[in-house]
Write an enzyme that holds these catalytic residues in place. Structure first.
Site, PDB file in Angstrom:
ATOM      1  N   LYS A 170       0.808  -1.182   0.010  1.00  0.00           N
ATOM      2  CA  LYS A 170       0.039  -0.180  -0.113  1.00  0.00           C
ATOM      3  C   LYS A 170       0.915   1.282  -0.134  1.00  0.00           C
ATOM      4  CE  LYS A 170      -2.727   2.297   3.094  1.00  0.00           C
ATOM      5  NZ  LYS A 170      -3.130   2.623   4.369  1.00  0.00           N
ATOM      6  N   ASP A 190      -7.172   1.012   0.641  1.00  0.00           N
ATOM      7  CA  ASP A 190      -7.020   1.077   2.166  1.00  0.00           C
ATOM      8  C   ASP A 190      -8.376   0.710   2.323  1.00  0.00           C
ATOM      9  OD1 ASP A 190      -8.821   3.113   1.216  1.00  0.00           O
ATOM     10  OD2 ASP A 190      -8.176   4.712   2.874  1.00  0.00           O
TER      11      ASP A 190
END
Ligand code: SF4
Length: 255
Positions: free
Chosen positions: A165, A183
């Site tokens: 991420k 997310d």
């Protein structure tokens, strides 16, 4: 006459309270999760014109969406993303404003040192581990990447505290690459809307990359985050003001 004596019935062991309750409890309704999983499976995939329409609307409403993590260069963006794991952007910004004013390069971060860094970020969850990671990643950026944040996924992912991420956010925001960081908000929106259903963030990421046209990919990550953060809320999605409510596949949408 011989007297008949009955043997006393063997005493039953007392049933533990919990067990007794369970014996009379009604059968449980099927878990909500499996119902959700079923309805997600039954969702009709979006057609390419529908996806184009949705992102055209996001673009029209907010042509230049910005991330909410404050930073002044790729290095401070990297640090902010590492600090943001399991923390809110607002909480991270509160701590990093003062930190980045004195340590906006890997060398300055090393000069500050782990102990003083901890003081700056002690309001952020897991700050001890994060301080250790930020110092270690600063050292690695200096020793292995000439003091510059690497521009490759493999390079970023090799840094302490940085995962997929983090790499996606940094590659997208600092270097303009068409990556999709997933997310909690993007994960929910991808699944709920039926745009890119998936059981893991990686599945949703790959699904979104597959369906979103290239012309929207630079900003798609921010449009979806902002949509999840302010409209498609986790508990009470605001379907009545949602830009894409006619396209959304969620069976429980309220429009
Ligand atoms: S219609 Fe409701 S559930 Fe669907 S994307 Fe919009 S806010 Fe989310």
């Amino acid at each position: 006459m011989a007297k008949i004596t009955r043997k006393p019935a063997p005493r039953k062991a007392p049933v533990p309270k919990k067990q007794a309750k369970a014996a009379v409890a009604k059968p449980k309704a099927p878990a909500k999760k499996s119902l959700k999983a079923k309805s997600l499976k039954a969702m009709k995939p979006w057609t390419p014109p529908e996806v184009h329409e949705a992102f055209s609307r996001f673009r029209k409403a907010n042509p230049e969406p910005k991330g909410e993590l404050e930073h002044v260069n790729p290095f401070t963006l990297l640090v902010a993303v590492v600090l943001s794991a399991q923390a809110t952007d607002a909480g991270v910004n509160k701590a990093t404003r003062a930190l980045f004013a004195i340590a906006d390069t890997p060398q300055k971060m090393l000069d500050l040192g782990e102990e003083r860094l901890r003081e700056y970020i002690k309001t952020i969850g897991l700050y001890r581990t994060k301080a250790k990671n930020v110092i270690a990643l600063s050292a690695k950026v200096l020793s292995e990447f000439g003091g510059e944040v690497p521009r490759t996924r493999a390079g970023i992912e090799s840094l302490p505290g940085a995962g997929r991420k983090t790499a996606n956010v940094v590659l997208n925001m600092a270097f303009g690459e068409h990556t999709m960081a997933v997310d909690t908000h993007v994960f929910r929106v991808g699944n709920r809307t039926g745009l890119a259903p998936g059981k893991t963030p990686l599945e949703v990421e790959l699904g979104l990359e597959k369906v979103i046209p290239a012309e929207f990919m630079l900003h798609a990550h921010h449009w979806l985050i902002l949509h999840g953060r302010y409209t498609c809320l986790a508990r009470k999605p605001r379907c009545e003001v949602c830009l894409i409510n006619d396209l959304c596949r969620w069976p429980e949408k309220t429009v």
